[in-house]
Design an enzyme around this catalytic site. Sequence first.
Site, PDB file in Angstrom:
ATOM      1  N   THR A 158       0.869  -1.190   0.000  1.00  0.00           N
ATOM      2  CA  THR A 158       0.000   0.000   0.000  1.00  0.00           C
ATOM      3  C   THR A 158       0.902   1.234   0.000  1.00  0.00           C
ATOM      4  O   THR A 158       1.353   1.667  -1.044  1.00  0.00           O
ATOM      5  CB  THR A 158      -0.976   0.007   1.196  1.00  0.00           C
ATOM      6  OG1 THR A 158      -0.249  -0.257   2.406  1.00  0.00           O
ATOM      7  CG2 THR A 158      -2.048  -1.058   1.022  1.00  0.00           C
ATOM      8  N   LYS A 166       3.940  -6.720   4.189  1.00  0.00           N
ATOM      9  CA  LYS A 166       3.705  -5.334   3.810  1.00  0.00           C
ATOM     10  C   LYS A 166       3.397  -4.551   5.070  1.00  0.00           C
ATOM     11  O   LYS A 166       2.870  -5.082   6.052  1.00  0.00           O
ATOM     12  CB  LYS A 166       2.567  -5.203   2.792  1.00  0.00           C
ATOM     13  CG  LYS A 166       1.173  -5.618   3.256  1.00  0.00           C
ATOM     14  CD  LYS A 166       0.394  -4.648   4.109  1.00  0.00           C
ATOM     15  CE  LYS A 166       0.310  -3.263   3.522  1.00  0.00           C
ATOM     16  NZ  LYS A 166      -0.443  -2.352   4.470  1.00  0.00           N
ATOM     17  N   THR A 194      -0.605  -2.606  11.081  1.00  0.00           N
ATOM     18  CA  THR A 194      -1.282  -2.637   9.797  1.00  0.00           C
ATOM     19  C   THR A 194      -0.353  -3.315   8.816  1.00  0.00           C
ATOM     20  O   THR A 194       0.269  -2.711   7.977  1.00  0.00           O
ATOM     21  CB  THR A 194      -1.700  -1.263   9.282  1.00  0.00           C
ATOM     22  OG1 THR A 194      -2.458  -1.459   8.107  1.00  0.00           O
ATOM     23  CG2 THR A 194      -0.565  -0.350   8.991  1.00  0.00           C
ATOM     24  N   ASN A 234       0.492  10.657   5.495  1.00  0.00           N
ATOM     25  CA  ASN A 234      -0.787  10.309   6.089  1.00  0.00           C
ATOM     26  C   ASN A 234      -1.854  11.356   5.869  1.00  0.00           C
ATOM     27  O   ASN A 234      -3.051  11.057   5.848  1.00  0.00           O
ATOM     28  CB  ASN A 234      -0.589  10.018   7.575  1.00  0.00           C
ATOM     29  CG  ASN A 234       0.005   8.641   7.799  1.00  0.00           C
ATOM     30  OD1 ASN A 234      -0.703   7.650   7.723  1.00  0.00           O
ATOM     31  ND2 ASN A 234       1.297   8.590   8.021  1.00  0.00           N
TER      32      ASN A 234
END
Length: 406
Positions: A153, A179, A190, A401
Amino acid sequence: MAVGDIHIPHMQSVKGLKIGTTQAYVRYPNRRDLVIFEFSEGTHVAGVFTQNAFCAAPVRICKKHLSTEDTRYLIINTGNANAGTGEEGMKNAYAMCEAVAHEAGIKAEQVLPFSTGVIGEQLPIERITNATPSALKTLNDNAWLDAAHGIMTTDTVPKGASIQLELDGIVYNMTGISKGAGMIRPNMATMLSFIVTDIPISKPLVQQLLKQAADQSFNRITVDGDTSTNDSCIFAATGQAGGQEIQTENDPRYKIVKDKLFEVMKRLAQLIVRDGEGATKFITVDVKGGQNTQECCDVAYSIAHSPLVKTAIFASDPNWGRILCAIGYANISDLDVEKVQVWLDEVQICKNGGRAEIYTEEEGIRVMSKPELTIHVDLGRGNAQDIVYTCDLSYDYVKINADYRS
């Protein structure tokens, strides 16, 4: 910008495993975003997952399917986390399994779904189910690197690790990918990680090995202190390279496999930190002298989570008082601060609870300017030790972000 050693080795194929990838256009065009793993019959599969109470729909489906059927397939999409999506999200996660099952002629419960990406948006399920047949058509023995790209991602580099080992004259392979770059905190983050070996290992031991290795690898990293909704780590043993199955901890092969699995998972975990969003420095926090490993871990995380410590390291500012502050609020009962000692690499900055007499600001700046450094802490109250890996906090972390959904 990834920090330091991010070399991806040649990733060995694993007997009993095939991988396929395709473009499903889940969120972005012209990139692999759908990955499928196919395991041979008899493969033993184990998983550890996020401890976030708001866990994503695919995590809930994975846990249920692992408890009821032998797993034959994994299906992974990026671009959308299918988290915070209610009942429709559950239906969509199950539909991913049904799409694979329909093409492969198996039960939907033999498929584990995984999603990663933006939280709170419904999965474009038709794009995934329509692309599933083409992913299955690409199944082959040597697609680890494609899969590593396909699960990314905000990662800037693919992450993989691979080793060979010999047991009783048989050569086995163990390969894994992961990842993760942001929303990384202990208790899984995450991140997605998939490790597969062709060593024959009993199902209970596969789960035990995974739990032990995860506790000392993926549960010892932090980028920003956020625990995600989708964290999942899978370990599978196909057993297809032959030999006698490892069934007990007393088998002398067990410790060898345990050490090798930890080696692979530690490498994957460190790659996640090295690729932390906006990271410019890789930091090891090594705490010893605790009464038990838990309090060493608590102190290490207190330092590694501290935005003030992380921003000071980014700026190469040896503001060592921030480290002492973080040690102090780690809730270690009866901590005698006059026994605490702290070093930046080999430079002692704190002795007996105060500034070391030999310490100079110039030496502190020199160490903090390095792309990799270690914060050593001795609590002076026991023989336990633990290590946590983290990175600095930069301007780019905020930018990445802030712009993530655009």
